[in-house]
Design an enzyme around this catalytic site. Structure first.
Site, PDB file in Angstrom:
ATOM      1  CB  SER A 134      -3.341   1.393  -0.302  1.00  0.00           C
ATOM      2  OG  SER A 134      -3.047   1.051   1.029  1.00  0.00           O
ATOM      3  N   PRO A 135      -3.045  -1.855  -0.622  1.00  0.00           N
ATOM      4  CG  PRO A 135      -2.046  -3.270   0.954  1.00  0.00           C
ATOM      5  CD  PRO A 135      -2.046  -1.870   0.450  1.00  0.00           C
ATOM      6  N   GLY A 147      -5.273   4.514  -1.345  1.00  0.00           N
ATOM      7  CA  GLY A 147      -6.240   3.450  -1.551  1.00  0.00           C
ATOM      8  C   GLY A 147      -7.424   3.940  -2.358  1.00  0.00           C
ATOM      9  NE  ARG A 148     -10.577   5.717   1.790  1.00  0.00           N
ATOM     10  CZ  ARG A 148     -10.784   6.371   2.932  1.00  0.00           C
ATOM     11  NH1 ARG A 148     -12.002   6.473   3.412  1.00  0.00           N
ATOM     12  NH2 ARG A 148      -9.774   6.912   3.587  1.00  0.00           N
ATOM     13  NE  ARG A 179      -1.129  -1.391   5.026  1.00  0.00           N
ATOM     14  CZ  ARG A 179      -2.089  -0.702   4.383  1.00  0.00           C
ATOM     15  NH1 ARG A 179      -3.360  -1.057   4.485  1.00  0.00           N
ATOM     16  NH2 ARG A 179      -1.788   0.307   3.630  1.00  0.00           N
ATOM     17  CD  GLN A 237      -1.987  -6.534   2.973  1.00  0.00           C
ATOM     18  OE1 GLN A 237      -3.133  -6.727   2.593  1.00  0.00           O
ATOM     19  NE2 GLN A 237      -1.633  -5.474   3.690  1.00  0.00           N
ATOM     20  CE1 TYR A 258      -9.269  -8.821   8.601  1.00  0.00           C
ATOM     21  CE2 TYR A 258      -7.667  -7.194   7.855  1.00  0.00           C
ATOM     22  CZ  TYR A 258      -8.971  -7.665   7.910  1.00  0.00           C
ATOM     23  OH  TYR A 258      -9.977  -6.979   7.289  1.00  0.00           O
TER      24      TYR A 258
HETATM   25  C1  LIG Z   1     -12.208  -1.471  -0.430  1.00  0.00           C
HETATM   26  C2  LIG Z   1     -11.006  -1.503   0.483  1.00  0.00           C
HETATM   27  C3  LIG Z   1     -10.377  -2.709   0.743  1.00  0.00           C
HETATM   28  C4  LIG Z   1      -9.253  -2.751   1.561  1.00  0.00           C
HETATM   29  N1  LIG Z   1      -8.578  -3.934   1.743  1.00  0.00           N
HETATM   30  C5  LIG Z   1      -7.386  -3.940   2.390  1.00  0.00           C
HETATM   31  C6  LIG Z   1      -6.567  -5.092   2.407  1.00  0.00           C
HETATM   32  O1  LIG Z   1      -6.873  -6.108   1.814  1.00  0.00           O
HETATM   33  N2  LIG Z   1      -5.405  -5.044   3.098  1.00  0.00           N
HETATM   34  C7  LIG Z   1      -5.012  -3.910   3.752  1.00  0.00           C
HETATM   35  O2  LIG Z   1      -3.957  -3.924   4.364  1.00  0.00           O
HETATM   36  N3  LIG Z   1      -5.750  -2.808   3.711  1.00  0.00           N
HETATM   37  C8  LIG Z   1      -6.906  -2.780   3.042  1.00  0.00           C
HETATM   38  N4  LIG Z   1      -7.624  -1.619   2.938  1.00  0.00           N
HETATM   39  C9  LIG Z   1      -7.081  -0.394   3.554  1.00  0.00           C
HETATM   40  C10 LIG Z   1      -6.296   0.414   2.506  1.00  0.00           C
HETATM   41  O3  LIG Z   1      -5.137  -0.267   2.095  1.00  0.00           O
HETATM   42  C11 LIG Z   1      -5.873   1.775   3.079  1.00  0.00           C
HETATM   43  O4  LIG Z   1      -4.995   1.550   4.158  1.00  0.00           O
HETATM   44  C12 LIG Z   1      -7.052   2.587   3.541  1.00  0.00           C
HETATM   45  O5  LIG Z   1      -8.086   2.578   2.576  1.00  0.00           O
HETATM   46  C13 LIG Z   1      -6.643   4.037   3.826  1.00  0.00           C
HETATM   47  O6  LIG Z   1      -6.086   4.639   2.682  1.00  0.00           O
HETATM   48  P1  LIG Z   1      -6.942   5.652   1.747  1.00  0.00           P
HETATM   49  O7  LIG Z   1      -7.452   6.747   2.625  1.00  0.00           O
HETATM   50  O8  LIG Z   1      -5.944   6.147   0.749  1.00  0.00           O
HETATM   51  O9  LIG Z   1      -8.053   4.878   1.132  1.00  0.00           O
HETATM   52  C14 LIG Z   1      -8.773  -1.569   2.151  1.00  0.00           C
HETATM   53  C15 LIG Z   1      -9.435  -0.371   1.890  1.00  0.00           C
HETATM   54  C16 LIG Z   1     -10.527  -0.320   1.050  1.00  0.00           C
HETATM   55  C17 LIG Z   1     -11.173   1.010   0.765  1.00  0.00           C
END
Ligand SMILES: Cc1cc2nc3c(=O)[nH]c(=O)nc-3n(C[C@H](O)[C@H](O)[C@H](O)COP(=O)(O)O)c2cc1C
Ligand SMILES: Cc1cc2nc3c(=O)[nH]c(=O)nc-3n(C[C@H](O)[C@H](O)[C@H](O)COP(=O)(O)OP(=O)(O)OC[C@H]3O[C@@H](n4cnc5c(N)ncnc54)[C@H](O)[C@@H]3O)c2cc1C
Length: 790
Positions: A422-423, A725-726, A629, A500, A581
């Site tokens: 994930s971004p 993501g995480r 997204r 993205q 955003y």
């Molecule tokens: C450190 C961090 C930075 C993130 N930056 C972005 C981003 O640049 N663009 C975006 O669309 N989502 C961003 N997210 C959201 C993640 O893409 C994802 O949607 C969110 O963490 C939930 O997924 P997860 O539970 O698998 O972490 C970010 C999340 C984290 C933890």
């Protein structure tokens, strides 16, 4: 010790029996306003887990129950002329009346004072005369109402109507029957409870219920015409007609059977001084996970145990321990019940699914039963689903593999598996240039096996950055550095890499994440912009409302960045229209209050994001896919909800999007998200099923962390790709490890090949010592027991 129990349902009676059994010196009195044997409902179902507790707490009650149990293992899903069976589930059921008889008789033997056909004295008197008052007085609890100020109950009324019947048809398995009628989709949940009959619940949405004419029943038109013990006979005979083939000549039987809507009851606190709530009085959980009676009896067990552990003069400690112990279980059950009831409320969105997928979807609806779980219960069933999935993707001729390892074609590119990084913004660049950090971060994720690696939000201008550490693509140096990352991924891994693109809008000019997320910079802030002059939080800058000229300039910035993304060689381009955003803030009515062509109705709020999307689509190579997204809900009143999200996704699909990446929230700071495991998946599910038949894929994201969840939701048709993501920050090689754990031979990067076996733990994983003289050939067979009364 003197204990008053109000309510002689399963919760009250079981508690009374256990409390008296644990300390015969106690005086325990149960008040039940109805005479013995006068009860509603037909059968109650238990899982093996609850039965274990009941067995240990009072073997006499357990043995009497066990002697009455109807036992079976199968679930039949009847859908579109097919009956699909899944085994190994292990059910035990009995009639509610019989259960109450057993509990009552045990209470009498133990010396509990039973006052049937007698309403309990008023609460003040009960409290004065007793050390403890147990409110087991059911879903409409009078005691909870009287002390509403302290218990702070909430009531969430739901959208479906349902009615409990009995039938003299003895089903031999748990049966779900889902059918299209002229009025819409209706469903039956039916299960046997003894040798004479079954419980049969008919359920449908309010709209279908109206259309089917059930509202015209005399019992609905004039509820006062119905005596307390009467059933809605109009509903009964109509349901008999509609489900005649299922009933197979048998009758439906009413017992105070009327249409109701389910209400989820939750209470902030369950105890106050010497009063405690138990069972339905404290909480309800939708009947589709069959848990009302089970929860009430488990509460009773826990309360009796906590009282004994705490000692006679420590009632307050006992009640606090009981609440702490039970609340966690109840919250988790209510979460599963919520997923299940929402699934049934939204059933119409699944009726185009193939029966095999539909059955898997139904079985995994509460998220408690999963792919892996079903594999243990009934591997043959899972093999059938796997076979169906493989064939549906054109891989029918090959041995099946875990669902997450099938490739996905998007225009001219093939993503080698269904896992996406994930971004994630790393806030680690200087002047918007991705450096070594980004190369290592994204490169290692690509080496780790994910099919698609997404960059963080790459900003289209310096003013479009969230923080000074965000990367960008507004100059050629940035492009060249991104190209280095892309080239590495392409040269060293089979993964695809997507970019993205976004603009921070009113959420820009803030500190790095670890210095204070969304907080303005201490110095050097730049002016922020948005559709309307509304700050994200009170201490954030108020954005300048964009003029049409400024919007045109921002569009040009997006297009310039898009051209550089083409030059850098990315495989996929995602437009960031989520998380509050700039483009997201145009979509949400909470952040966009313009009165020109770009504000107001959704069609207008979509205009600017779509103009940018169209511009990018025109310059992005035709053979490469584009994703969008979105935040599928604002988690705030008046904001975007799932219905509007479906319209937004449809609009982007109409404009040529190949993938919708379904996130939620972060649009307004007053949001109240319902976090939890896979908590955003229902939104992806709704969008995917609304767009079914269109050439567009859907990506789910948000607290999806196990490969079991990924496999489950792919098979159930809730998403086509899963973004993690995480989890990838925790384990960059998550996909390679998931393959190893599932014994799937996915290609590892050659230099890593020596590490492809899971490191051994201290114990040898060689052949296990033989422990039995002769193996039991039945031991691992799937249990396909069906209820066959003697
Ligand atoms: C450190 C961090 C930075 C993130 N930056 C972005 C981003 O640049 N663009 C975006 O669309 N989502 C961003 N997210 C959201 C993640 O893409 C994802 O949607 C969110 O963490 C939930 O997924 P997860 O539970 O698998 O972490 C970010 C999340 C984290 C933890
Ligand atoms: C129509 C219907 C059918 C159901 N059928 C099933 C089923 O088939 N299977 C299943 O698992 N679950 C079923 N349920 C849910 C299940 O009955 C409950 O979850 C479960 O009974 C909860 O147990 P309880 O002891 O907390 O409350 P209840 O069983 O509701 O018992 C509460 C008792 O308190 C009594 N009471 C209330 N106020 C007073 C007062 N002031 N004085 C004296 N007595 C009082 C009531 O008469 C009632 O008997 C059904 C629910 C309904 C409404």
């Amino acid at each position: 010790m003197r204990i008053a129990v109000v309510g002689g349902g399963p919760g009250g009676l079981y508690f009374a029996a256990l409390a008296k059994q644990l300390d015969p010196g106690r005086t325990v009195t149960v008040w039940e306003r109805n005479p013995p044997g006068d009860t509603y409902g037909f059968g109650v179902v238990f899982s093996d887990e609850t039965l274990g507790g009941i067995e240990h707490a009072d073997p006499i009650i357990h043995d009497a129950m066990a002697a009455s149990f109807a036992r079976w293992d199968d679930i039949d899903v009847r859908f579109r002329d097919e009956v699909i069976t899944s085994g190994g589930h292990g059910f035990a059921a009995m009639s509610r009346r019989k259960l109450l008889d057993i509990l009552r008789s045990r209470c009498a033997d133990l010396g509990v004072q039973l006052r049937f056909a007698e309403a309990a004295p008023d609460l003040e008197r009960l409290r004065a005369d007793h050390d403890l008052v147990v409110a087991a007085d059911g879903v409409n609890s009078g005691i909870r109402t009287e002390l509403a100020d302290v218990f702070r109950p909430t009531f969430e009324g739901r959208r479906c109507r349902y009615v409990w019947f009995g039938t003299d048809k003895v089903f031999d398995a748990f049966t779900f029957d889902v059918r299209e009628t002229d009025a819409g989709v209706m469903q039956v949940h039916a299960y046997p409870y003894d040798e004479t009959g079954s419980t049969l619940i008919v359920e449908m949405t309010e709209e279908v219920w109206q259309k089917a004419g059930f509202a015209e029943s005399p019992a609905v038109v004039d509820p006062a015409s119905l005596g307390v013990s009467d059933s809605d006979t109009f509903a009964l005979s109509r349901c008999e007609e509609i489900f005649a083939d299922l009933l197979d000549g048998h009758r439906l039987i009413g017992n105070k059977s009327r249409w109701v809507s389910f209400t989820t009851v939750r209470c902030d606190t369950w105890h106050h001084e010497n009063v405690v709530l138990l069972g339905d009085a404290a909480h309800t959980a939708h009947f589709s996970i069959g848990s009302g009676t089970k929860l009430a009896m488990e509460d009773a067990l826990s309360l009796a145990a906590c009282l004994s552990e705490a000692g006679a003069d420590q009632v307050d400690l006992a009640l606090a321990a009981y609440e702490a112990e039970r609340k966690a279980v109840v919250v988790s059950t209510q979460r599963a019940a919520q997923a299940s009831l929402e699934w049934f409320e939204n059933l119409a969105q699944y009726t185009d699914q193939e029966p095999m997928r539909f059955a898997f979807n139904l079985l995994t609806r509460s998220r408690r039963v999963t792919y892996e779980n079903l594999q243990l219960r009934d591997p043959e069933f899972v093999q059938r689903v796997d076979d169906w999935f493989a064939a549906s993707l054109g891989f029918g001729a090959e041995p099946t593999r875990p669902p997450m390892f099938y490739p996905l074609r998007l225009r001219g590119i093939t993503v080698p598996n269904r896992i996406v990084v994930s971004p994630m913004d790393m806030y680690s660049s200087d002047d918007g240039i991705p450096g070594d950090f980004h190369l290592v971060h994204l490169g290692s994720k690509a080496l780790g096996g994910a099919g698609l690696v997404m960059t963080e939000m790459v900003c289209v201008s310096p003013a479009g950055r969230i923080t000074p550490g965000c990367t960008g693509l507004w100059n050629d140096d940035q492009r060249d550095s991104w190209q280095r990352v892309v080239d590495f991924v392409h040269a060293s891994t089979p993964a695809k890499i997507g970019i993205q693109l976004g603009h921070s809008g009113r959420k820009g000019s803030t500190k790095l994440m670890w210095e204070g997320m969304d907080d303005p910079l201490p110095s050097g802030n730049w002016p922020v912009v948005g559709p309307s002059p509304l700050p994200y939080k009170p201490h954030n800058q108020t954005p300048r409302e964009l003029s049409l000229g400024e919007m045109a300039a921002i569009k040009e910035e997006f297009l310039a960045a898009g051209r550089r993304a083409v030059e850098a060689g990315f495989d996929l381009l995602e437009l960031h229209c989520a998380h509050g955003y700039l483009l997201s803030s145009f979509l949400s009515p909470l952040t966009n209050q313009r009165d020109d062509d770009y504000g107001g109705p959704l069609e207008n709020r979509l205009r600017f994001p779509l103009e940018i999307f169209d511009g990018l689509r025109a310059l992005w190579p035709a053979e490469k896919p584009m994703s969008v997204r979105i935040s599928a809900t604002d988690w705030a009143p008046g904001g975007i909800d799932v219905d509007e999200a479906v319209l937004i996704a449809t609009a982007f699909a109409d404009h040529g999007a190949d993938l919708i990446d379904v996130s939620t929230g972060q649009v307004v700071s007053t949001e109240k998200p319902a976090f939890g495991r896979s908590y955003q998946v229902p939104f992806a599910d709704a969008i995917r099923n609304a767009l079914v038949g269109r050439d567009i894929a859907v990506m789910a994201v948000g607290a999806i962390s196990s490969y079991d969840d990924v496999n489950s939701l792919l098979l159930a048709g809730r998403a086509d790709l899963c973004a993690l993501g995480r989890t990838h920050l925790y384990d960059p090689q998550w996909t390679l490890h998931a393959a190893a754990d599932q014994d799937y031979q996915m290609p590892w990067p050659m230099p890593f090949a020596a590490g492809r076996r899971k490191p051994q733990t201290g114990r040898s994983d060689g052949p296990k010592p033989r422990l039995e003289l002769v193996r039991d050939p039945e031991a691992n067979a799937v249990r396909h027991g069906r209820w066959r009364p003697a």
